[in-house]
Design a protein around this motif. Sequence first.
Motif, PDB file in Angstrom:
ATOM      1  N   GLY A 148     -30.575 -64.737  -0.371  1.00 42.92           N
ATOM      2  CA  GLY A 148     -30.793 -64.026   0.875  1.00 42.92           C
ATOM      3  C   GLY A 148     -30.950 -62.548   0.593  1.00 42.92           C
ATOM      4  O   GLY A 148     -30.875 -62.108  -0.560  1.00 42.92           O
ATOM      5  N   LEU A 149     -31.138 -61.771   1.652  1.00 40.57           N
ATOM      6  CA  LEU A 149     -31.402 -60.342   1.463  1.00 40.57           C
ATOM      7  C   LEU A 149     -30.206 -59.611   0.866  1.00 40.57           C
ATOM      8  O   LEU A 149     -30.336 -58.523   0.319  1.00 40.57           O
ATOM      9  N   TYR A 150     -29.011 -60.244   0.952  1.00 40.37           N
ATOM     10  CA  TYR A 150     -27.796 -59.573   0.468  1.00 40.37           C
ATOM     11  C   TYR A 150     -27.436 -59.928  -0.974  1.00 40.37           C
ATOM     12  O   TYR A 150     -26.415 -59.481  -1.483  1.00 40.37           O
ATOM     13  N   ASN A 151     -28.212 -60.753  -1.626  1.00 38.80           N
ATOM     14  CA  ASN A 151     -27.869 -61.125  -3.004  1.00 38.80           C
ATOM     15  C   ASN A 151     -28.332 -60.055  -3.990  1.00 38.80           C
ATOM     16  O   ASN A 151     -29.220 -59.253  -3.692  1.00 38.80           O
ATOM     17  N   THR A 152     -27.695 -60.074  -5.169  1.00 39.79           N
ATOM     18  CA  THR A 152     -27.970 -59.024  -6.158  1.00 39.79           C
ATOM     19  C   THR A 152     -28.332 -59.639  -7.512  1.00 39.79           C
ATOM     20  O   THR A 152     -28.070 -60.820  -7.759  1.00 39.79           O
ATOM     21  N   ILE A 153     -28.897 -58.800  -8.363  1.00 36.07           N
ATOM     22  CA  ILE A 153     -29.235 -59.234  -9.716  1.00 36.07           C
ATOM     23  C   ILE A 153     -27.949 -59.619 -10.465  1.00 36.07           C
ATOM     24  O   ILE A 153     -27.935 -60.544 -11.274  1.00 36.07           O
ATOM     25  N   ASP A 154     -26.843 -58.900 -10.171  1.00 37.44           N
ATOM     26  CA  ASP A 154     -25.562 -59.246 -10.797  1.00 37.44           C
ATOM     27  C   ASP A 154     -25.152 -60.674 -10.452  1.00 37.44           C
ATOM     28  O   ASP A 154     -24.519 -61.367 -11.250  1.00 37.44           O
ATOM     29  N   GLU A 155     -25.494 -61.105  -9.253  1.00 38.62           N
ATOM     30  CA  GLU A 155     -25.137 -62.468  -8.848  1.00 38.62           C
ATOM     31  C   GLU A 155     -25.996 -63.509  -9.572  1.00 38.62           C
ATOM     32  O   GLU A 155     -25.554 -64.628  -9.812  1.00 38.62           O
ATOM     33  N   VAL A 156     -27.221 -63.143  -9.895  1.00 42.23           N
ATOM     34  CA  VAL A 156     -28.058 -64.019 -10.725  1.00 42.23           C
ATOM     35  C   VAL A 156     -27.370 -64.194 -12.082  1.00 42.23           C
ATOM     36  O   VAL A 156     -27.271 -65.306 -12.620  1.00 42.23           O
ATOM     37  N   GLU A 157     -26.861 -63.087 -12.597  1.00 40.44           N
ATOM     38  CA  GLU A 157     -26.175 -63.122 -13.890  1.00 40.44           C
ATOM     39  C   GLU A 157     -24.893 -63.965 -13.798  1.00 40.44           C
ATOM     40  O   GLU A 157     -24.580 -64.732 -14.701  1.00 40.44           O
ATOM     41  N   ALA A 158     -24.172 -63.825 -12.671  1.00 40.13           N
ATOM     42  CA  ALA A 158     -22.953 -64.623 -12.470  1.00 40.13           C
ATOM     43  C   ALA A 158     -23.286 -66.114 -12.470  1.00 40.13           C
ATOM     44  O   ALA A 158     -22.557 -66.934 -13.039  1.00 40.13           O
ATOM     45  N   LEU A 159     -24.397 -66.460 -11.834  1.00 38.67           N
ATOM     46  CA  LEU A 159     -24.825 -67.859 -11.808  1.00 38.67           C
ATOM     47  C   LEU A 159     -25.112 -68.353 -13.223  1.00 38.67           C
ATOM     48  O   LEU A 159     -24.681 -69.449 -13.618  1.00 38.67           O
ATOM     49  N   ALA A 160     -25.841 -67.560 -13.980  1.00 36.14           N
ATOM     50  CA  ALA A 160     -26.184 -67.945 -15.357  1.00 36.14           C
ATOM     51  C   ALA A 160     -24.916 -68.121 -16.188  1.00 36.14           C
ATOM     52  O   ALA A 160     -24.793 -69.078 -16.961  1.00 36.14           O
ATOM     53  N   ARG A 161     -23.965 -67.216 -16.025  1.00 35.15           N
ATOM     54  CA  ARG A 161     -22.705 -67.333 -16.778  1.00 35.15           C
ATOM     55  C   ARG A 161     -21.923 -68.571 -16.332  1.00 35.15           C
ATOM     56  O   ARG A 161     -21.304 -69.247 -17.142  1.00 35.15           O
ATOM     57  N   GLY A 162     -21.988 -68.878 -15.039  1.00 38.90           N
ATOM     58  CA  GLY A 162     -21.338 -70.089 -14.522  1.00 38.90           C
ATOM     59  C   GLY A 162     -21.925 -71.338 -15.159  1.00 38.90           C
ATOM     60  O   GLY A 162     -21.213 -72.292 -15.494  1.00 38.90           O
ATOM     61  N   LEU A 163     -23.241 -71.311 -15.356  1.00 35.03           N
ATOM     62  CA  LEU A 163     -23.907 -72.474 -15.953  1.00 35.03           C
ATOM     63  C   LEU A 163     -23.537 -72.593 -17.435  1.00 35.03           C
ATOM     64  O   LEU A 163     -23.459 -73.700 -17.975  1.00 35.03           O
ATOM     65  N   GLU A 164     -23.302 -71.442 -18.063  1.00 36.20           N
ATOM     66  CA  GLU A 164     -22.841 -71.501 -19.459  1.00 36.20           C
ATOM     67  C   GLU A 164     -21.439 -72.121 -19.521  1.00 36.20           C
ATOM     68  O   GLU A 164     -21.112 -72.849 -20.452  1.00 36.20           O
ATOM     69  N   LYS A 165     -20.652 -71.859 -18.501  1.00 38.36           N
ATOM     70  CA  LYS A 165     -19.317 -72.472 -18.409  1.00 38.36           C
ATOM     71  C   LYS A 165     -19.435 -73.996 -18.249  1.00 38.36           C
ATOM     72  O   LYS A 165     -18.651 -74.755 -18.825  1.00 38.36           O
ATOM     73  N   VAL A 166     -20.425 -74.430 -17.473  1.00 39.40           N
ATOM     74  CA  VAL A 166     -20.677 -75.870 -17.311  1.00 39.40           C
ATOM     75  C   VAL A 166     -20.954 -76.484 -18.683  1.00 39.40           C
ATOM     76  O   VAL A 166     -20.413 -77.529 -19.037  1.00 39.40           O
ATOM     77  N   ARG A 167     -21.789 -75.812 -19.454  1.00 40.09           N
ATOM     78  CA  ARG A 167     -22.141 -76.282 -20.797  1.00 40.09           C
ATOM     79  C   ARG A 167     -20.889 -76.357 -21.684  1.00 40.09           C
ATOM     80  O   ARG A 167     -20.724 -77.288 -22.471  1.00 40.09           O
ATOM     81  N   GLU A 168     -20.028 -75.357 -21.534  1.00 34.74           N
ATOM     82  CA  GLU A 168     -18.787 -75.318 -22.305  1.00 34.74           C
ATOM     83  C   GLU A 168     -17.960 -76.573 -22.040  1.00 34.74           C
ATOM     84  O   GLU A 168     -17.443 -77.197 -22.952  1.00 34.74           O
TER      85      GLU A 168
END
Lengths: 153, 418
Positions: B395-415
């Motif tokens: 949405g209009l309130y999301n940030t690039i940092d949140e994209v990064e948080a998502l990517a890091r979350g997915l790395e946690k899934v892999r872990e």
Amino acid sequence: MSALRELYQEVILDHGKTPRNFGRLEQPTGCSHGHNPLCGDTVTIYLKIKDGVVDDITFEGRGCAISMASASMMTEILKGKTVAEVQQMFERFHGLVTTGEQACEGGFDIADLDKLVVLAGVREFPMRVKCATLAWHTLKAALEGKQKEVTVE
Amino acid sequence: MNSASSPMRRNAPVFDVEAVRREFPILGTSVHGKPLVFLDSGASAQKPRAVIEAISRVYETGYANIHRGVYQLSQVATEAYEGARAKVQRFIGAASPGEIVFTKGTTEAINLVASSYGARFLKAGDEVVLSVLEHHANIVPWQLLRERLGIVIRVVPVDAGGAFRMDEYERLLNARTKFVAVTQTSNALGTMPPVAEIIRMAHGVGAAVLIDGAQGIVHEAVDVKALDCDFYVFSGHKLYGPGGIGVLYGKERLLEAMPPYQGGGDMILSVSFEKTEFAPPPARFEAGTPPIADAIGLGAAIDFLNGLDRLAIAAHEAALLDAASARLGAIPGLKIYGTARPKAAIVSFTLDGVHPHDIGTILDHEGIAVRVGHHCAQPVMERFGIPGTVRASFGLYNTIDEVEALARGLEKVREIFG
């Protein structure tokens, strides 16, 4: 152990990845199909009852690690159990994953119960309890000879 | 230089996402001890303070039933409700407020059109064209109509990138085609069919067109007159407005010719047991007491959006989409569905060997809210041979940092899953 690690224990990941007793059973005495419309998980339980005892049990389906592991562990545990014991296990398992209580008259050895306890972590995740119980509800329908599709949601 | 008075502002869109975030109280909350990263606006968006306060204000100082009372409070509520209708009219460029019908949401609006337009204008053998991209809300109402009338449903496929197949669409259009109902933006993939061209071609064979704008209107300005669609529908709750309110735009001459959808109070001119005369649109289609405060809340959401630069929002969301596509696309085993452009800031994906539900649970523990499953668009999932995906919708309130948080979350899934 964090709630997340308790949910995704090695044994669950292992069963989820390489489920036991996976496949169709020829000439089952009971067979039932279960479906969770919310997430699309499906499971079919094939059951062969001989002289009141689970002679063989297999399953097919697809879904998340929890639903596949639960179905896999269930089939492993129930082979050789009497129908009455299966009913008891159903109650006991249900209590385990919803309230965490295992209070029930046990007609089976404690080692079997231990195997199921790894799924107790799911009770911290209300949205995921149905994943763990899908196979068991489907099994119950297969035992009762119901052809109707089971849905949990 | 003061940026507010800078002429640069008009040329290069400036969008202060941090300032916008402060307008959304919920974005300051935590989940499982982590700051909320809300990436499920495609399902329902969060609400700015202006909307929350507008609704409170109605109930605190301006609430009564509308179109009925002779007392002042009823008049105040009626004016605010009709004022919201006028705001919607201007927001989408409709010719008159009479073309704006308030509904419960997109779903009810489509059901209304299928049922009422269908009863008046469609008959057995008539063809209705849909696409594989449709949300269940733009499939099932037409199937119900098929049961009732015997219409024929035709479905436009999508290509491997999730793009609407214009060649197949052209092939499907014929003299029996009487209606075309397609989405402006796929809720499951984010891909955007060329609706202007779709409408033009449908009109070429004499078919009427409904555009499902539930996702589309959130991401770009809409002008129904320029589009020349016959019907346009959307929901308030995805547009940063309240739940329980939606909009059906219909061309006046069509609405005039359509029978009521539901009967009740407020949609009549006179009632006797022998004969009832129906009110003209839009009242004809608004039986019963509507969600008054929610309609006014939708007006507040529109004011909120009008107070921002929509081109700047679009540029911001495009940057989020590009960042998410690049960052997630680089994760081994991650496959993005719906790569065709143009596309809204929605990224739907699977991760090898991990079911979407397990991913959703693990991300939730990182404070990240995503939608998992079939997204009420099972034909899309079937097209790609998958039971479901993980969907991050921005949405209009999301940030690039949140994209990064998502990517890091997915790395946690892999872990966890190895």
